[in-house]
Design a protein around this motif. Structure first.
Motif, PDB file in Angstrom:
ATOM      1  N   UNK A 106      -6.116   2.313   6.511  1.00 12.77           N
ATOM      2  CA  UNK A 106      -5.877   0.922   6.171  1.00 12.77           C
ATOM      3  C   UNK A 106      -4.596   0.490   6.853  1.00 12.77           C
ATOM      4  N   UNK A 107      -4.031  -0.640   6.418  1.00  6.07           N
ATOM      5  CA  UNK A 107      -2.795  -1.103   7.041  1.00  6.07           C
ATOM      6  C   UNK A 107      -1.676  -0.093   6.854  1.00  6.07           C
ATOM      7  N   UNK A 108      -0.766  -0.076   7.836  1.00  6.41           N
ATOM      8  CA  UNK A 108       0.413   0.779   7.788  1.00  6.41           C
ATOM      9  C   UNK A 108       0.049   2.254   7.632  1.00  6.41           C
ATOM     10  N   UNK A 109      -1.103   2.616   8.208  1.00  4.70           N
ATOM     11  CA  UNK A 109      -1.470   4.027   8.240  1.00  4.70           C
ATOM     12  C   UNK A 109      -1.969   4.586   6.919  1.00  4.70           C
ATOM     13  N   UNK A 111       9.193  -7.704   4.991  1.00  8.89           N
ATOM     14  CA  UNK A 111      10.377  -6.954   5.427  1.00  8.89           C
ATOM     15  C   UNK A 111      11.063  -6.368   4.196  1.00  8.89           C
ATOM     16  N   UNK A 152      -0.485 -14.727  17.856  1.00 12.31           N
ATOM     17  CA  UNK A 152      -1.716 -15.394  17.426  1.00 12.31           C
ATOM     18  C   UNK A 152      -2.771 -14.419  16.900  1.00 12.31           C
ATOM     19  N   UNK A 153      -2.495 -13.129  17.006  1.00 14.70           N
ATOM     20  CA  UNK A 153      -3.515 -12.147  16.620  1.00 14.70           C
ATOM     21  C   UNK A 153      -3.943 -12.303  15.166  1.00 14.70           C
ATOM     22  N   UNK A 154      -3.038 -12.829  14.335  1.00 19.62           N
ATOM     23  CA  UNK A 154      -3.365 -13.004  12.915  1.00 19.62           C
ATOM     24  C   UNK A 154      -4.562 -13.938  12.731  1.00 19.62           C
ATOM     25  N   UNK A 185       3.054 -13.282   7.646  1.00 21.67           N
ATOM     26  CA  UNK A 185       2.509 -11.966   7.347  1.00 21.67           C
ATOM     27  C   UNK A 185       3.272 -11.353   6.194  1.00 21.67           C
ATOM     28  N   UNK A 186       2.798 -10.233   5.735  1.00 23.99           N
ATOM     29  CA  UNK A 186       3.455  -9.583   4.601  1.00 23.99           C
ATOM     30  C   UNK A 186       2.408  -9.003   3.675  1.00 23.99           C
ATOM     31  N   UNK A 216      -8.499  -4.380   9.299  1.00 25.49           N
ATOM     32  CA  UNK A 216      -7.296  -3.878   9.956  1.00 25.49           C
ATOM     33  C   UNK A 216      -7.304  -4.326  11.412  1.00 25.49           C
ATOM     34  N   UNK A 217      -6.443  -5.294  11.727  1.00 30.37           N
ATOM     35  CA  UNK A 217      -6.370  -5.818  13.084  1.00 30.37           C
ATOM     36  C   UNK A 217      -5.228  -5.142  13.823  1.00 30.37           C
ATOM     37  N   UNK A 218      -5.524  -4.558  14.967  1.00 28.81           N
ATOM     38  CA  UNK A 218      -4.489  -3.930  15.784  1.00 28.81           C
ATOM     39  C   UNK A 218      -4.585  -4.492  17.193  1.00 28.81           C
ATOM     40  N   UNK A 228      -7.723 -12.040  12.301  1.00 31.58           N
ATOM     41  CA  UNK A 228      -7.925 -11.501  10.954  1.00 31.58           C
ATOM     42  C   UNK A 228      -8.579 -12.551  10.055  1.00 31.58           C
TER      43      UNK A 228
END
Lengths: 329, 329
Positions: A119-122, A286, A147-149, A317-318, A190-192, A152
């Motif tokens: 998932x996100x953040x590994x 953050x 813009x990648x968001x 994001x967050x 999960x967008x990378x 998602x």
């Protein structure tokens, strides 16, 4: 050849087609036809074989193998190049490798099982064999990294619409990347991306959906926050139908986005099915935590909130929790 | 073992060390010592062999092979894990593969030749054998994708300082990613990243420097806009000295950035050696062209310009040309 026979059977589903007709149509002996039919039965296809009448397909198994998907897919970009694995570490990892090797836009990696799903953040993602949809889409849009968001949001819109269309479930979107049923997570996105400073090389959209997972199979700590389509609708659903519908709707939204450069269609869907808007949210961004009320999505799909101090701010994001859903009570 | 012998010779450079002493020190026979000395000579090392006195290292060749770099490197993070190739398609591509396989932060890929060297946006980059520095550094900082541009500025500061320290050339920085001597390009920096929406997985910093390239070797269209260190200072320079100095200064600036989260040190260097500030610039950004005067760099290393309408604006990325340099006359 097995694919040709399967295709002929599917075209005549529920009706008999004689061994001779199949033999002529496909150009092989009746013995060869018989052998392939035997194999299809071993693969889980329910096929009647009656002498003097021939073969009749009763029911396909719930499989994502290429024959099933390739025969029925109707898209022209997304999923035209399909790569299937019975088991793989992670479809996103595999998609990254394929993209680096030059796989065309729209390539889809799909697996029956992930041994190292992320998932996100590994974070680990439970992906048991044969009960879920674990797939990744390779895209090569001309976008800036920031813009990648949007992709998602577009994916959340496509998956939610597809799940509702195929299963009748009441799927909702927890901004930005979770699909929720009955306040529990049924799908994660999960967008990378690989990018230069101002240009995206490619984007990988990973989609993991708990379809026919029995909730009892979830680890204890997951069961409280996760659900499956089966749990929601009360019976199993053919995963193939969901995959094809997702690819179809994703393609419509994606091509519309490329043509108009507007996210209007996706954002409209995201708003309609949002479980976030109107609710209290907690956002970990953050090193600070923001509490507020989710007000709206911008035209690009960013979240607008009113924070505790009463000020309106835009969240790009967050980690977002919505009061009452999953672990934020 | 060859490395041990070389290390002993280098410690005694210019002085004789007997075969017996070497034999005892390294723990192999004198015949083995003799064989390795023979190999070192074949590798280009100039070594005196005088009976009763032993061996004396006169001069190392201009090589970037691991023995040379590993023996002399003084850093503790950047370049501690070194991977060398005589020839490779692109060090950035190789670095991406290594990063995906889990290479540690600070890993450096270095090659004597690139057969498919790339500049920004996939442009071809001439990388002939043995005359340049073609290397990539793998970093894993906790950054948002939008901050990756800082690493380009940090790299420009490190490379420019290193080139000036080692060669005495008057290297300058054309914002954001070119190093210039005499108005011609001597070095390009290509920063790429793998990221989730709000987190960088890893950054690859590619550095390509024309060191001992004879300008006559450049294709015609390149000769007008490119130069080499050799052309500038009038003689060849040991590439190893430049590599070690770059890694050393890069490490200082990078560790300072991680510790302070401030780009102050790098930006100070970027301003000092800028060939952009104070000049007329043309910026191609997305689908528009901006003309203006370059005024300053922000504390994050972004370019501040006054545009034709007289308004001050901040440029985060784009194709920048400086009047009088290269192709913008």
């Amino acid at each position: 050849m097995k694919k040709d026979i399967l295709e002929a059977l599917k075209q005549n589903k529920g009706k008999f087609i004689s061994g001779e007709e199949l033999s002529i149509k496909i150009g092989v002996t009746r013995t060869a036809i018989w052998k392939h039919i035997k194999q299809l039965k071993e693969d889980g296809y329910e096929i009647d074989a009656v002498s003097r009448r021939g073969y009749r397909l009763i029911q396909e198994p719930d499989t994502l193998e290429l024959n099933e998907l390739e025969i029925d897919i109707q898209t022209r970009l997304i999923g035209r190049n399909l790569i299937y694995y019975p088991s793989i570490d992670s479809t996103n990892n595999e998609a990254k490798k394929e993209a680096a090797l030059g796989a065309p836009e729209g390539t889809v990696i799909i697996a029956d099982e992930q041994t190292g799903g992320r998932g996100r953040l590994g974070r680990h993602w439970v992906s048991p064999r044969g009960t879920g949809i674990w797939m990744s889409i390779i895209l090569k849009p001309q976008l800036e990294p920031a813009e990648a968001a949007k992709i998602t949001q577009l994916t959340a819109a496509a998956v939610t619409t597809a799940l509702r269309n195929v299963t009748g479930c009441e799927a909702g979107i927890k901004w930005p990347n979770d699909i929720i049923i009955n306040k529990k997570k049924v799908c994660g996105i999960l967008t990378e991306m690989s990018a230069e400073l101002n240009t995206v090389n490619h984007i990988i959209v990973g989609i993991g959906i708990n379809v026919n997972v029995d909730p009892k199979e979830f680890p204890d700590e997951v069961r409280a926050i996760a659900t499956s389509i089966k749990e929601s609708v009360g019976h199993e659903i053919y995963r193939k139908e969901i995959v094809l519908e997702i690819l179809q709707i994703f393609e419509e939204l994606y091509l519309d986005f490329l043509r108009t450069r507007s996210m209007a269609k996706s954002v409209e869907i995201c708003k309609k099915y949002s479980v976030t808007l109107g609710n209290a949210v907690r956002i970990i961004s953050k090193d600070k935590i923001i509490f507020g009320e989710a007000l709206d999505l911008t035209e690009d799909g960013e979240l607008v909130i009113r924070n505790e101090a009463g000020a309106v701010e835009k969240i790009i994001s967050g980690e977002v929790s919505v009061r009452g859903i999953s672990d934020y009570i």
